[in-house]
Motif scaffolding. Structure first.
Motif, PDB file in Angstrom:
ATOM      1  N   GLY A 180      -1.405  10.758   1.037  1.00 26.31           N
ATOM      2  CA  GLY A 180      -2.628  10.102   0.396  1.00 26.31           C
ATOM      3  C   GLY A 180      -3.545  11.338  -0.430  1.00 26.31           C
ATOM      4  O   GLY A 180      -2.498  11.896  -1.150  1.00 26.31           O
TER       5      GLY A 180
ATOM      6  N   VAL B 166       0.660  -1.234   0.018  1.00 29.07           N
ATOM      7  CA  VAL B 166      -0.117  -0.041   0.011  1.00 29.07           C
ATOM      8  C   VAL B 166       0.947   1.310   0.142  1.00 29.07           C
ATOM      9  O   VAL B 166       1.738   1.282   1.264  1.00 29.07           O
ATOM     10  CB  VAL B 166      -0.770  -0.058   1.132  1.00 29.07           C
TER      11      VAL B 166
ATOM     12  N   THR C 278     -12.476   5.392   2.604  1.00 28.02           N
ATOM     13  CA  THR C 278     -10.946   5.302   2.903  1.00 28.02           C
ATOM     14  C   THR C 278     -10.767   4.091   1.743  1.00 28.02           C
ATOM     15  O   THR C 278     -11.635   2.819   2.174  1.00 28.02           O
ATOM     16  CB  THR C 278     -10.183   5.466   3.858  1.00 28.02           C
TER      17      THR C 278
ATOM     18  N   ASN D 278      -7.676   2.212  -0.007  1.00 28.41           N
ATOM     19  CA  ASN D 278      -6.022   2.616   0.177  1.00 28.41           C
ATOM     20  C   ASN D 278      -5.621   1.716  -1.542  1.00 28.41           C
ATOM     21  O   ASN D 278      -6.226   1.048  -2.256  1.00 28.41           O
ATOM     22  CB  ASN D 278      -5.783   0.410   0.455  1.00 28.41           C
TER      23      ASN D 278
ATOM     24  N   HIS E 153      -0.497   4.339  -0.764  1.00 28.05           N
ATOM     25  CA  HIS E 153      -1.752   5.553  -0.913  1.00 28.05           C
ATOM     26  C   HIS E 153      -2.447   5.549  -0.177  1.00 28.05           C
ATOM     27  O   HIS E 153      -3.017   4.566  -0.068  1.00 28.05           O
ATOM     28  CB  HIS E 153      -1.784   6.011  -3.158  1.00 28.05           C
ATOM     29  N   PHE E 154      -3.211   6.471   0.053  1.00 27.61           N
ATOM     30  CA  PHE E 154      -4.710   6.216   0.798  1.00 27.61           C
ATOM     31  C   PHE E 154      -5.505   7.468  -0.152  1.00 27.61           C
ATOM     32  O   PHE E 154      -4.829   8.615  -0.353  1.00 27.61           O
ATOM     33  CB  PHE E 154      -5.291   6.033   2.160  1.00 27.61           C
ATOM     34  N   GLU E 155      -7.142   7.308  -0.641  1.00 33.96           N
ATOM     35  CA  GLU E 155      -7.442   8.466  -0.301  1.00 33.96           C
ATOM     36  C   GLU E 155      -8.502   8.746   0.301  1.00 33.96           C
ATOM     37  O   GLU E 155      -9.540   7.498   0.464  1.00 33.96           O
ATOM     38  CB  GLU E 155      -8.309   8.050  -2.178  1.00 33.96           C
TER      39      GLU E 155
END
Length: 124
Positions: free
Chosen positions: A54, A4, A67, A69, A6-8
């Motif tokens: 992110g 993983v 959220t 990933n 990046h997260f949004e």
């Protein structure tokens, strides 16, 4: 191993919730220009420390707030095929994120959505 990277955060009003994350966690936000959607990059800390950064944006049509990933992969096309072979589904097809890479969104057999990205600074 694919990790993983990046997260949004998806929310109906990204600008309204940015002060919350800024005040609570000291995160920094900068608008990403030139992408396919309105998007803000989120810096969560110093690059020398463990953790990931992110983004924050509005949900796409049919998507709810929450959220998500994103996992970095060596080949997006190969990973798309592997996901399908293993019972997953591609819910947002491959797209270019200029100067960042190639991105798609997939769903596991239980309906959990995640992003997959092949880093490529030549993506257009």
């Amino acid at each position: 191993m694919n990790r993983v990277t990046h997260f949004e955060i998806y929310t109906d009003d990204p600008e309204a919730v940015q002060p919350f994350y800024r005040d609570v966690f000291d995160w920094k936000f900068s608008k990403f220009e030139g992408g396919p959607i309105e998007y803000w990059l989120v810096t969560t800390g110093d690059d020398k420390e463990p953790g990931i950064d992110g983004g924050i944006t509005r949900p796409r049509e049919g998507q709810s707030s929450g959220t998500l990933n994103t996992i970095a992969v060596e080949s997006l096309d190969r990973m798309i095929e592997k996901i399908k072979q293993c019972g997953g589904e591609i819910c947002v097809p491959k797209m270019a994120i200029p100067k960042i890479g190639w991105l798609a969104y997939a769903e596991d057999p239980a309906g959990n959505v995640f992003g997959i990205i092949e880093p490529d600074t030549n993506a257009k």
